[in-house]
Structure formats: C-alpha cells, structure tokens
Design a protein around this motif. Structure first.
Motif, PDB file in Angstrom:
ATOM      1  N   CYS A 131       0.710  -1.186   0.052  1.00 53.72           N
ATOM      2  CA  CYS A 131      -0.164  -0.071   0.006  1.00 53.72           C
ATOM      3  C   CYS A 131       0.897   1.384   0.037  1.00 53.72           C
ATOM      4  O   CYS A 131       1.692   1.362   0.844  1.00 53.72           O
ATOM      5  CB  CYS A 131      -0.937  -0.067   1.105  1.00 53.72           C
ATOM      6  N   VAL A 132       0.766   1.991  -0.800  1.00 56.34           N
ATOM      7  CA  VAL A 132       1.382   3.328  -0.967  1.00 56.34           C
ATOM      8  C   VAL A 132       1.333   4.105   0.251  1.00 56.34           C
ATOM      9  O   VAL A 132       2.121   4.777   0.583  1.00 56.34           O
ATOM     10  CB  VAL A 132       1.211   3.922  -2.460  1.00 56.34           C
ATOM     11  N   PHE A 133       0.054   4.358   0.553  1.00 55.40           N
ATOM     12  CA  PHE A 133      -0.397   5.309   1.652  1.00 55.40           C
ATOM     13  C   PHE A 133       0.265   4.775   2.899  1.00 55.40           C
ATOM     14  O   PHE A 133       0.892   5.553   3.630  1.00 55.40           O
ATOM     15  CB  PHE A 133      -1.974   5.396   1.898  1.00 55.40           C
ATOM     16  N   CYS A 134       0.042   3.333   3.102  1.00 53.15           N
ATOM     17  CA  CYS A 134       0.827   2.742   4.317  1.00 53.15           C
ATOM     18  C   CYS A 134       2.322   2.892   4.410  1.00 53.15           C
ATOM     19  O   CYS A 134       2.833   3.049   5.372  1.00 53.15           O
ATOM     20  CB  CYS A 134       0.283   1.268   4.319  1.00 53.15           C
ATOM     21  N   SER A 135       2.951   2.680   3.104  1.00 51.81           N
ATOM     22  CA  SER A 135       4.439   2.677   3.285  1.00 51.81           C
ATOM     23  C   SER A 135       4.916   4.306   3.500  1.00 51.81           C
ATOM     24  O   SER A 135       5.871   4.382   4.192  1.00 51.81           O
ATOM     25  CB  SER A 135       4.843   2.186   1.967  1.00 51.81           C
ATOM     26  N   ARG A 136       3.848   5.074   2.873  1.00 55.55           N
ATOM     27  CA  ARG A 136       4.272   6.641   3.201  1.00 55.55           C
ATOM     28  C   ARG A 136       4.323   7.000   4.917  1.00 55.55           C
ATOM     29  O   ARG A 136       4.805   7.547   5.309  1.00 55.55           O
ATOM     30  CB  ARG A 136       3.621   7.537   2.384  1.00 55.55           C
ATOM     31  N   TRP A 137       3.146   6.329   5.351  1.00 50.79           N
ATOM     32  CA  TRP A 137       2.921   6.273   6.781  1.00 50.79           C
ATOM     33  C   TRP A 137       4.020   5.993   7.619  1.00 50.79           C
ATOM     34  O   TRP A 137       4.733   6.512   8.410  1.00 50.79           O
ATOM     35  CB  TRP A 137       1.793   5.629   7.221  1.00 50.79           C
ATOM     36  N   VAL A 138       4.924   4.710   7.210  1.00 48.28           N
ATOM     37  CA  VAL A 138       5.847   4.324   7.950  1.00 48.28           C
ATOM     38  C   VAL A 138       7.017   5.379   7.766  1.00 48.28           C
ATOM     39  O   VAL A 138       7.891   5.545   8.582  1.00 48.28           O
ATOM     40  CB  VAL A 138       6.350   2.732   7.402  1.00 48.28           C
ATOM     41  N   HIS A 139       7.082   5.644   6.616  1.00 47.22           N
ATOM     42  CA  HIS A 139       8.502   6.787   6.406  1.00 47.22           C
ATOM     43  C   HIS A 139       8.115   7.963   7.172  1.00 47.22           C
ATOM     44  O   HIS A 139       9.214   8.632   7.697  1.00 47.22           O
ATOM     45  CB  HIS A 139       8.503   7.273   4.629  1.00 47.22           C
TER      46      HIS A 139
END
Length: 136
Positions: free
Chosen positions: A17-25
């Motif tokens: 998930c792009v959104f989830c990966s950006r959340w982690v970043h």
C-alpha cells in the motif's frame, strides 16, 4: 491485547500500500528515539502478528501497533503512534472524538487506499536506516 506478543512498539502495515508505506516513512523520520519497529503484513513475522490480532493477512483492513503491551487497531493505532512523536503529541486531543466516528473515517480511507493512493507490485524497499528497524 487479545494475546500476549513478545515485542513492543511494533507497527504492522500493508507493505504494498503506497499510503501505508508513506505512513511508515513519515513515522520513521520523526521517531528520533527510534522507538518503533516496522513489519509488513506480507512478511512471516507480520502475518503471524496479524493473525494473532484477528487481521486477515490476505486482506488487511487495518494497520496495528503494539505499544505499552497492548494492541491498538484502526484510528487508535494511528493516534497512539502520532501521540508519541515529538511535535505531534497534540493529537492526543483527538482521542476525545468518539471512537465509532474516528474508526468510520479510518475504515473509509482503508477501504479506498489502493484506489486513492495506489499499490506497489511488491513491498517497499526501505533505505538502510529504516531497514535496521524492519522485522521480517
């Protein structure tokens, strides 16, 4: 938490998930104490954690965080993580918003995350700093 989990301060997320990966970043760059560790639901460790929490690893509908020995899901997970970060402690006030309302907004975004933000073909590849904090 439904079951005891041996690790604390672990964020479970959907690695494609792009959104989830950006959340982690977002979290990792602001977590100056490097308190949190991360695991994708697609990893063996993450899938095991997901099943323990009652989340279907094949069709995740929430992220989760183990913090203070407790599992937090949906809006509680996001607010719990944010409220530990420097300059983001103000989000604790959002816990006053009724949980059914917070979770309804969370579920709306979660259901549409691939359509709105996109989806990777494979789990994100973290940089060296983040890689040290990933549990597989």
């Amino acid at each position: 938490m439904r079951n005891n989990w041996p690790d604390d301060d672990v964020i479970l997320f959907d690695g494609v998930c792009v959104f989830c990966s950006r959340w982690v970043h977002f979290v990792s760059t602001r977590d100056i104490d490097k308190r949190f560790h991360f695991t994708t639901i697609q990893s063996p460790y993450g899938a095991r954690l997901a099943r323990t929490l009652g989340i279907d690893p094949g069709d995740p509908d929430t992220n989760a965080v183990i913090h203070g020995g407790k599992a937090h899901l949906q809006s509680d997970a996001a607010l719990t993580v944010l409220s530990t970060l420097p300059r983001w402690r103000w989000v604790r006030a959002l816990f006053w918003v009724p949980k059914p309302l917070r979770d309804a907004v969370y579920r709306l975004i979660a259901r549409n995350r691939y359509r709105i933000f996109g989806k990777y073909d494979a789990c994100m590849v973290p940089d060296a700093d983040l890689r040290a904090r990933v549990i597989e």
